[in-house]
Structure formats: structure tokens, C-alpha cells
Design an enzyme around this catalytic site. Structure first.
Site, short mmCIF file in Angstrom:
data_model
loop_
_atom_site.label_atom_id
_atom_site.label_comp_id
_atom_site.label_asym_id
_atom_site.label_seq_id
_atom_site.Cartn_x
_atom_site.Cartn_y
_atom_site.Cartn_z
N GLY A 373 0.83 -1.19 0.00
CA GLY A 373 0.00 0.00 0.00
C GLY A 373 0.86 1.24 0.00
O GLY A 373 0.58 2.21 -0.70
N MET A 375 5.17 2.69 1.51
CA MET A 375 6.45 2.35 2.13
C MET A 375 7.06 3.59 2.75
O MET A 375 7.16 4.63 2.11
CB MET A 375 7.39 1.75 1.08
CG MET A 375 8.78 1.42 1.62
SD MET A 375 8.70 0.20 2.95
CE MET A 375 10.15 0.70 3.90
N GLU A 376 7.51 3.44 4.00
CA GLU A 376 7.90 4.57 4.84
C GLU A 376 9.32 5.07 4.64
O GLU A 376 9.92 5.63 5.56
CB GLU A 376 7.74 4.19 6.32
CG GLU A 376 8.69 3.09 6.82
CD GLU A 376 8.13 1.69 6.75
OE1 GLU A 376 8.65 0.80 7.43
OE2 GLU A 376 7.16 1.49 5.99
N GLU A 410 2.38 5.80 7.62
CA GLU A 410 3.75 5.96 7.12
C GLU A 410 4.49 7.09 7.83
O GLU A 410 5.70 7.00 8.07
CB GLU A 410 3.74 6.20 5.61
CG GLU A 410 3.01 5.14 4.80
CD GLU A 410 3.48 3.72 5.11
OE1 GLU A 410 2.63 2.81 5.10
OE2 GLU A 410 4.68 3.53 5.39
N GLU A 432 5.52 -2.34 12.60
CA GLU A 432 4.19 -2.35 11.99
C GLU A 432 3.06 -2.30 13.00
O GLU A 432 2.03 -1.67 12.76
CB GLU A 432 4.06 -3.57 11.08
CG GLU A 432 5.08 -3.63 9.95
CD GLU A 432 5.06 -2.39 9.06
OE1 GLU A 432 4.10 -1.59 9.12
OE2 GLU A 432 6.03 -2.21 8.29
#
Length: 1014
Positions: A373, A375-376, A410, A432
Site C-alpha cells: 500500500g 512504504m515509509e 507511514e 508495523e
């Protein structure tokens, strides 16, 4: 990283899980062989009809890059193709666990990386140069780095002494002689063997050039594209978590091995690039490539390799100060909402964590192709378009909330995950789980009217209960090694259960203590790595200082029981109605009872291991909260008692008369289910049926009673008559949360009965329950309605139309036909955004090819990602077998119009269709090799397809067929191994459920509908 919201929506609590490999897989296949042999004897004639493909040789995902982009003829070191999985699992072979961790003799200090992606040259490769300054902790003759799917030019590899000077520069010493180079394909190691050892305490400079492939499997440094006026536009972008930075540059690709990065990207002059840090100075020409320019970026703070990111695109951007959002020029206005909330959430987290954002800027970019979905990546967050873009009037309220939630998730990672990083993927859940909880706080700060903190219970906690109730679930904190194993734990346990137990801590410590403890943890470990014990220590210290926890208790002692053992507890509440005392008993909640003597149970015994320091198997430290009719209080979530990893506990008399109910687990803040004695269930049901008083029970706890009772019945612990009697009060319920919890749980019954001759009885009962709420909410979407009212309407209409409610179906078909009649349907869609799901799906389900083709054309032409997603789901609602078969085929066909990232969406939509589910499973079974070849080792896609296609299997014949599929392909399942094992357990549970519950439920439904009719 945020998993795809589409993928998570299709999980339905049956997510791929991971368990310890030692002995587990071998025993699994042994059990499967025995079970399959038994079933084959029963249904031999049917099973022999099927022919399964022989086991194919394993090949890594994607293709190895060619050398076409490199000028010269230097030799290269290329990983050899593997012919078996890196960790083979067969019934007859027991292999020692492979150690894939890097040696610790050296670790990186800093990287200098220069990359030239050839985006429009036709070969989709990239040239790279990397220099790593390494620190030596002990004398060694080897330097070992990670690499995968790249070719290293052997004659460019050098190791040189590197001596820092007092003025901040360095002096270059002698070059060390290299004996030879080698690679360990299984471990993805590139090894430099030296003729003389590196000296302890010194620094060295390791350099090399290489060529890589801009692959199309959405991993590492990969290519994406979109179309403008029939012209293809290309993008080069990255996705490195968890172990794919090594696809872009040779590196020390482990989260604890943090270093500073200085990155230079060459780009076509008509494009732009972005990376983690701001650009330094003006762009410079690339020697020998007149159409290219170098962009040089500032040196980063110390960070893990998986957080490095860079993108080359022709996108547009809009900014607010040092916060920018990027998207296709045609979609950039859809990024305005993300830009509106992003800086506000970032500022909220600065206050929440008590630590300023450490970087000088933040970029967020919406990509056409992205496997997860979002990515940080530190300072450069990448998203799917549907996770970042929102268009008023076209996207739904749910799309808007999804965007806000993912952005919040994020941005939370910028502190929890980026500033402080887990030392190894064992503690992935720290990343997470924490972000999955705190995301709710961030959204609540910018959209308080949504009441999103209440929604946590149904979207995360109750959702993950279903998964963690399976024997094949796994511990939150679990040992992993090989990249395949790491990929497997990006599941609902790490995300949803992690979030749920952190929420539980927030409540039993109090929010003030929890926040101060988290800040203490972050400050003590910033720019470093940590383990969960570091967090426990900081929280314990703060809790003792603020008298929030007994001095004889520690957070570690409590939380180890939740993170180091599998599952969660069921609390059995037995009241003494004479003395008023309450007896509590805890045991692990399992959907399949041990007494069933499951043919698969033995394989799971190793997963339910006791946590070190706990008092035994299946015991937890449980915060006990409760209230009663005598003095109902549904606000106080501080524990009244602790059940300290003991099997039983007797509480002093409660303030409740013998004719008054008690309810445990206030606001469902504890991660456990509750069962009551029959008398208390009877008192609760009687009170709920009183339309004038049932609302005195808190909304979240009404949702809890529905979810707990129906799942206790599903597990065979509570009589289904009692559980279904709880649902009868819904005829008067008007709140969203209880209805959502009930529909989630009743959805399982619906999926089991939908192919039976008694489904009509379920339809009659459900339509009766829905009628009052259907009239109350109506079919008209009011833009001023509160968020939960909108959600309530959408859920009720979806169920009503799927059950054939005449008014609902008629309205949907009429609105769809009005859209079709529009002179320009791509510009003028009269259907309210929030009702599109139900209208599209219903019209396509009751329609034919014309309706499907119309929706397909709208899918192809729309520029809005959320609209594409709705249409993808609705196209799976058709009842035309040939249309669904073609749709499945298109999902794994290049250039069909369906992106690889959306293949799972198509399979999930068809599998949720009663007509389509057998088709989807058959396609999965018969086209397995093609699916695997097309999708590669995509982190989420194949696993999600396996889960969605198999979750409704509920007959012995289908179970036997699934076993045969698993056996036939056991050597090439790869990262889908655990998904298939999960599917097997779920399918067997469904079969047992049908044997035990089908007849009693049908009788109950018949009796209730007969009484209503009279």
C-alpha cells in the site's frame, strides 16, 4: 510499510502466517500425506479425475539483468540459478537451519552510490557504482555483502585503507590485494577474499561497479509506467523492504547495520529525480550521455538500507513549505488532500513523540505500480495511487479515510521504525504494530468527526482475532532468517495483533505514562536499532516512576506472554449468583477444539510454545475490566484486577444482583474473548431485546458481544442458538459498530450456507433484521452525513442487494442505467460516490455482457485510482461464467489493462462471488505455473490470491483436492508455502463446521422465521 488496503480487505482474518520451521513443515507434509491418503480412499473416484502437474524446478523471481548497458568487456559475478528453494522442505529430508546473517567482523559507516537508470533505451537496465566505508571490529580476510539480481564487474572491485583526518577529510592508503571473489547464491552473499587481513579498529574503502535490471516485479529498483494520449511514460522507482536494497546496490542489507548514504542519480534531462534527502547544488551533465543530468543528494542521517529510496519520473508536484506531494500531472490535483493532512499529522507526531522530525524535508509520491500500500522510506514515502490520491465527488468516504490512515501510518514510521529500527526482522511487529495503532491517533487529530478510534475494534482487533484463533498462527516476535521467511511475517499478526496489544498497553498504563515511556525509548535508541526488551524497559521505568504499575510487576513480564507465545486467551466467566463472586478461567481460544482430533493438529503443536518466564503453556497476564447493570460504566478502562498468567482467578463479589448482567473487557481494550455462563448470557440477551434500554450497553461492547458470541459458537464453545439469539436485537440497532461486527461474523455463516439448499432460510432471517435499518438509512447518500452513517448505509445496502432485497436491487439497476444513458459517461456519472460499490456490483450481477463491457470501458478510461479499484471489484460480481473466466485470464496477462499489483483484487472479487469462487480456485489450481511465472515473488499478491480462492472451501472433496494441489506443488510454493498451509487448515475447519453446525443452524433459522411469520 502498509500492506495494500485491497489485500487487507480480502484477508478476512485468514492471513498468511509463519511458524517455526524446525520440524514443522516436515510434520505438516507427513500429516497431509496421511490425511490425503485417507480422503483418497473415501473419494477416490472423484480425486482420480484430476491430474496435477509434476513439481517444477524452482526459479527465482524475475530475470537476471543483461550487460547491455555497460561499456566494456569486464568479467562479472552472476548469481547462479537455483534449482531448489533456498531452504528445501520435503517429507523425507531434514536440513539444518540455514544461517543467512552477515558476518559481524565488519559493518558499514557510510555509502556513496551513483546510479544511471536507462529508462527509455529499451533494455531497462541501470549502471551503478558503490563505495562503502567499513569499520573493522575484528581481523578478517573476507568482506561479505549482500547482492541479488545484479552483475558485479569483477575488475572494478577494490579494497583500500581509509584514514579519517582531524579536519573531517580522509587520506587514502594502500590498496589491498584481492585473492578471489565468490558468491553464495543461497544466502545472496557476495564475498571478497583478501590476501591479507583487515586490521581491527581501522576503516577501509570498498568500491565496485555493477549493472542491474529495472525489473517488472515491483521489487528492488524497478520500472513502472502509465499512458498519456496513447504514449507510454516510464518511471524508475524503488521498493527495498525487507531485503531488496541488494537488488539495487551491493550492501549490508540488514536493518541493524545503519549507515549514512550519499546518493547521486542520473536522469533524462526531461525528467526529475527525488531521494531521501534534498538535492545539493545544481544538476550536472553526465559525461558520455548528453541527454542525462546528475542530481546529487545530501548525506543522510544514519539509516537502514531498506529505507533508502529514489525515483526518476516526469511527475508534477505541489508543496507546502518543505512538504511535497508528487503524482502524474493528470492526477496531481488528487494529491491535495494528502498535502492538506500530511503536514498536520507530521506536526501532531512531533508533539506526540516529543521529538522533532529529523529530516529537512518530506516527499510523498503516488506510483502507478506498487506491490504494497505504501512504504515509509525516510523522507520519501512511496504509495500506490489509491493509497495517496483522493478526488472529491468521485472517490468515496472510505477512500478518503483510507488515504488518511495510510498517510498517518507511514508518517508514524518516521519515528517508530526509521529513527529507531528493530535490530532484526524478528521484531518487525515493533515497526508495523506500533504504526498500525498510532495511525488511528494521527487521523483522529485531523479528522475527529470520523470517530476512528472506535473503528479500531472492528477493523483491526476483531479482524485479527479470526487469524490468531488458528493453530497455525505465529508469535508476534518470531525468529526468521531467509528472505522468504521474512516476507511471510508481513501479515495481520505483525500489523493487527501488534496494534491491538499496544492499544491494550496504552489503556492499562494510561496514555500519559505510555507516551512518556515511548519518548524515553526513542531518545535512548535514536539512530540505532533495538529489540522489544528495550521498549519494555523504558515503559517499565516510566510506569514505576508514575505509580502506574505495581513495583513488583514489569511490562516485560506482562507483554512477553503476548509476544512470545501464539494465540490469545478466552476468559470463561462463571458467576455465583448467591454470593456474587465471579470465577475466571483462561485458556487459549481456538476455532478448532482439541477434542476434534484434527488430522492437522499435530503439525501445529510446535507453534504454541510457552514464553520464557511465563507460568506455562497458553497462559497470559490479562488486565481485567468489567461493569454491570447495577452501575454501568463503559468509560473506565483501567484494570480492576490482573490475571497473572494463572489458569484461574476468583474475584470478590461484584456489584450486580442475581437478575443483573455483568460485562467484561470494557471497550474491548484487552486482546481476549469472553464467554459467560448460560444465566448471564440469558440476562444479556433479555436486556438487548429491550428496545428502550439496550443502548445503555456501550456501543463498542455491543459490538464485542456480537463478535464474541458468534465466534464462540463457530469454535463450538457456545451453542449457536445462544449466539444467534444475541443477533435478534439487531432489528432495533441503529449504530454502525455493532452492525459491522455482526455482519463480519454473520458473513462466515453466509459463506458456508450460500451453496446449500437451505440458504433461503438465512436470507429470510437476514432481510428481516435489515429491514428497519434499511428504512432508516435509505438509498440516498447525503454528503452532510457523518462518516459512520455513510459506512452504515453502504454496509446495509451491500447486504440487502446481495440478498435480493427488491427495492435495493431496483434502485441500483436504475441508477446504473441512468449512468449508461448519459451522453458522456466518463465525465458525467450521476451515481453518488459512496453508493458506487453497491450500484456497480448489483447491476453487473443481475445484468449481462452489456453491463460488464460498459463497466470495463469505464475502468480503462478513468484517471482516478479509487474509481479503478471500485470497478475492478464490481467486474467480479458477474454471474456469467465465461465472463469471469476471461476476467481471471486477463488478470495474469501482460497488457490486458490490469496491472500486476491488481491481480489479487480480481481474484478476490471473483472468489467473493458464490458463482465465481469455484472458478477462481480451479483457475489457481490449473494455472499455478502461469500465475507464479507472471507475478514472480510479489510479497503480497500470490499469498492473497491463495487465501481468497480457498477460504470458502467447505466439503471433504474440495479439501482433498486442495491437499492434492499442495502436494503436487510443494517444491515450488516458495513464499506462498505458509499461505497454502493456512488455506488447508481453514478448509478443514470449514468442513468440521459444516458437519457440526449446518443442521442446528438450519433448524434455528426455520423456527425463528416460522415464529415471525405467525
Amino acid at each position: 510499510m502498509t500492506q495494500s488496503r485491497e489485500a487487507l480487505a480480502m484477508m478476512d482474518g485468514t492471513t498468511v502466517t509463519f511458524s517455526k520451521r524446525r520440524g514443522y513443515v516436515m510434520s505438516r507434509w507427513g500429516i497431509i500425506l496421511t490425511a490425503a491418503a485417507f480422503l483418497a480412499a473415501v473419494v477416490a473416484t472423484g480425486l482420480l479425475v484430476y491430474k496435477f502437474a509434476s513439481c517444477a524446478e524452482y526459479e527465482p523471481a524475475g530475470t537476471y539483468p543483461t550487460d547491455g548497458a555497460h561499456n566494456g568487456t569486464s568479467r562479472v559475478v552472476v548469481p547462479a540459478h537455483a534449482t531448489e528453494p533456498a531452504i528445501p522442505h520435503t517429507p523425507s529430508t531434514k536440513s539444518p537451519k540455514l544461517d543467512v546473517r552477515l558476518p559481524r567482523a565488519v559493518f558499514p559507516d557510510s555509502y556513496t552510490i551513483k546510479i544511471i537508470p536507462f529508462i527509455y533505451e529499451g533494455n531497462f537496465t541501470f549502471n551503478g557504482e558503490v563505495t562503502v566505508i567499513i569499520n573493522v571490529t575484528e581481523a578478517t580476510l573476507n568482506v561479505t555483502l549482500h547482492f541479488n539480481d545484479i552483475k558485479i564487474h569483477e575488475n572494478t572491485v577494490t579494497v583500500t585503507e581509509h584514514t579519517p583526518t582531524t579536519d573531517g577529510s580522509f587520506t587514502e592508503g594502500k590498496k589491498l590485494s584481492i585473492d578471489h571473489l565468490s558468491n553464495d547464491t543461497t544466502r545472496q552473499f557476495f564475498i571478497i577474499h583478501l590476501q591479507q587481513p583487515l586490521s581491527q579498529g581501522k576503516q577501509y574503502r570498498v568500491s565496485m561497479a555493477y549493472v542491474g535490471n529495472l525489473n517488472d516485479v515491483l521489487q528492488g529498483f524497478y520500472r513502472s509506467s502509465y499512458t498519456v494520449n496513447n504514449q507510454t511514460r516510464w518511471i524508475a522507482t524503488t521498493q527495498f523492504q525487507p531485503t531488496d536494497a541488494r537488488r539495487a546496490f551491493p550492501c549490508f542489507d540488514e536493518p541493524a547495520l545503519k549507515a549514512r548514504f550519499k546518493i547521486s542519480i542520473a536522469r533524462p534531462s526531461n525528467m526529475t529525480s527525488i531521494s531521501n534527502m534534498p538535492q545539493e547544488g545544481a544538476s550536472e551533465p553526465v559525461e558520455g550521455l548528453p541527454e542525462y543530468l546528475w542530481d546529487h543528494y545530501g548525506q543522510s542521517v544514519p539509516m537502514s538500507t531498506y529505507l533508502v529510496a529514489f525515483v526518476v519520473s516526469d511527475f508534477g508536484h505541489i508543496s507546502e513549505g518543505n512538504f511535497s506531494v508528487w503524482a502524474r500531472h493528470e492526477a496531481i490535483q488528487q494529491a491535495e488532500y494528502s498535502l492538506k493532512i500530511g503536514p498536520k499529522i507530521l506536526h501532531y507526531y512531533e508533539n506526540y513523540f516529543g521529538i522533532p522530525f529529523p529530516l529537512p524535508k518530506m516527499d510523498m509520491i503516488a506510483l502507478p505500480d506498487f506491490s504494497a500500500g505504501a512504504m515509509e522510506n525516510w523522507g520519501l514515502i512511496t504509495y500506490r495511487e489509491t493509497a495517496m490520491l483522493y478526488k472529491q465527488g468521485v472517490s468515496t468516504n472510505n477512500n478518503k479515510q483510507s488515504v488518511a490512515t495510510v498517510v498517518s501510518h507511514e508518517l508514524a514510521h518516521q519515528w517508530f521504525g526509521n529513527l529507531v529500527t528493530p535490530s532484526w526482522w524478528t521484531d518487525l511487529w515493533l515497526n508495523e504494530g506500533f504504526a498500525s495503532y498510532v495511525e488511528y491517533l494521527g487521523v483522529n487529530a485531523v479528522e475527529p468527526s470520523w470517530k476512528i478510534l472506535e473503528q479500531f475494534v472492528i477493523f483491526d482487533l476483531q479482524n485479527v482475532f479470526a487469524l490468531d484463533a488458528l493453530e497455525s498462527s505465529h508469535q508476534i516476535s518470531i525468529e526468521v532468517g531467509h528472505p522468504d521467511e521474512i516476507n511471510e511475517i508481513f501479515d495481520r499478526i505483525s500489523y493487527g495483533k501488534g496494534a491491538s496489544i499496544i492499544r491494550m498497553m496504552d489503556h492499562f498504563l494510561t496514555t500519559e505514562v505510555f507516551k512518556k515511556g515511548v519518548t524515553k525509548y526513542l531518545n535512548s535508541r535514536k539512530y540505532q536499532s533495538s529489540t522489544q526488551n528495550d521498549l519494555w524497559e523504558a515503559l517499565t521505568s516510566q510506569a514505576h516512576a508514575d505509580n502506574a504499575l505495581d513495583p513488583n510487576m514489569s511490562v516485560k513480564e506482562i507483554m512477553d506472554t503476548w509476544t512470545l507465545q501464539t494465540g490469545f486467551p478466552l476468559i470463561m466467566v462463571t458467576r455465583d449468583y448467591t454470593t456474587g463472586t465471579v470465577h475466571l478461567k483462561q485458556e487459549r481460544f481456538l476455532l478448532r477444539r482439541k477434542a476434534e482430533n484434527s488430522s492437522l493438529t499435530t503439525a501445529h503443536t510446535s507453534t504454541t510454545t510457552s514464553a520464557p518466564g511465563t507460568m506455562g503453556l497458553g497462559l497470559w497476564w490479562i488486565p481485567i475490566t468489567y461493569t454491570s447493570l447495577e452501575n454501568p460504566d463503559f468509560d473506565n478502562t483501567q484494570p480492576s484486577f490482573w490475571m497473572k498468567a494463572t489458569p484461574e482467578l476468583t474475584l470478590p463479589p461484584v456489584s450486580a444482583g442475581p437478575d443483573q448482567w455483568v460485562i467484561f473487557n470494557i471497550q474491548e481494550t484487552g486482546f481476549y474473548r469472553v464467554n459467560y455462563d448460560p444465566t448471564n448470557w440469558g440476562l444479556l440477551i433479555e436486556y438487548l431485546m429491550d428496545r428502550d434500554h439496550f443502548s445503555q450497553i456501550g456501543i463498542i461492547n455491543r459490538a464485542q458481544l456480537l463478535d464474541d458470541s458468534l465466534n464462540l459458537a463457530r469454535a463450538g464453545i457456545l451453542d449457536y442458538g445462544t449466539a444467534l439469539n444475541v443477533t435478534r436485537y439487531l432489528a432495533n440497532e441503529l449504530e454502525y459498530l455493532p452492525w459491522k461486527a455482526a455482519l463480519n461474523a454473520l458473513g462466515y455463516i453466509e459463506s458456508m450456507l450460500v451453496k446449500t439448499g437451505n440458504y433461503d432460510k438465512f436470507k429470510v432471517y437476514m432481510l428481516g433484521l435489515l429491514e428497519n435499518l434499511y428504512k432508516h438509512t435509505g438509498f440516498t447518500d447525503n454528503p452532510n452525513d457523518p462518516q459512520l452513517t455513510v459506512y452504515k448505509r453502504v454496509n446495509i445496502l451491500n447486504w440487502a442487494c446481495s440478498l435480493g432485497h427488491e427495492d435495493c436491487v431496483r434502485n441500483s439497476v436504475l441508477q446504473f442505467q441512468n449512468w449508461r444513458s448519459s451522453p458522456d459517461p466518463d465525465r458525467n456519472n450521476p451515481i453518488s460516490a459512496n453508493l458506487k460499490n453497491v450500484v456497480y456490483c448489483t447491476a453487473i450481477r443481475v445484468g449481462g455482457q452489456e453491463e460488464w463491457d460498459f463497466a470495463w470501458q469505464r475502468y480503462r478510461k478513468t484517471n482516478v485510482g479509487s474509481e479503478k479499484d471500485i470497478l475492478l471489484g464490481a467486474l467480479g460480481c458477474s454471474r456469467e461464467i465465461w465472463i469471469l473466466s476471461r476476467y481471471l485470464d486477463w488478470a495474469i496477462t501482460e497488457n490486458s489493462g490490469i496491472r500486476k499489483q491488481d491481480a489479487a483484487r480480481v481474484f478476490g472479487a471473483i472468489a467473493n462471488n458464490a458463482v465465481g469462487q469455484p472458478l477462481a480456485y480451479s483457475f489457481l489450481r490449473n494455472k499455478w505455473d502461469r500465475i507464479r511465472e507472471y507475478l514472480g515473488s510479489s510479497l503480497f499478491t500470490i499469498n492473497t490470491i491463495v487465501r481468497s480462492c480457498t477460504k470458502r472451501i467447505n466439503s471433504p472433496f474440495e479439501l482433498g483436492d486442495l491437499m492434492q494441489f499442495a502436494l503436487a506443488h510443494r517444491h515450488e510454493l516458495g513464499t506462498a508455502t505458509r499461505a497454502v498451509e493456512q488455506a488447508l487448515e481453514q478448509a478443514e475447519a470449514n468442513v468440521k463446521w459444516m458437519e457440526r453446525n449446518y443442521e442446528p443452524i438450519v433448524r434455528w433459522l426455520a423456527n425463528v422465521t416460522a415464529v415471525a411469520a405467525s
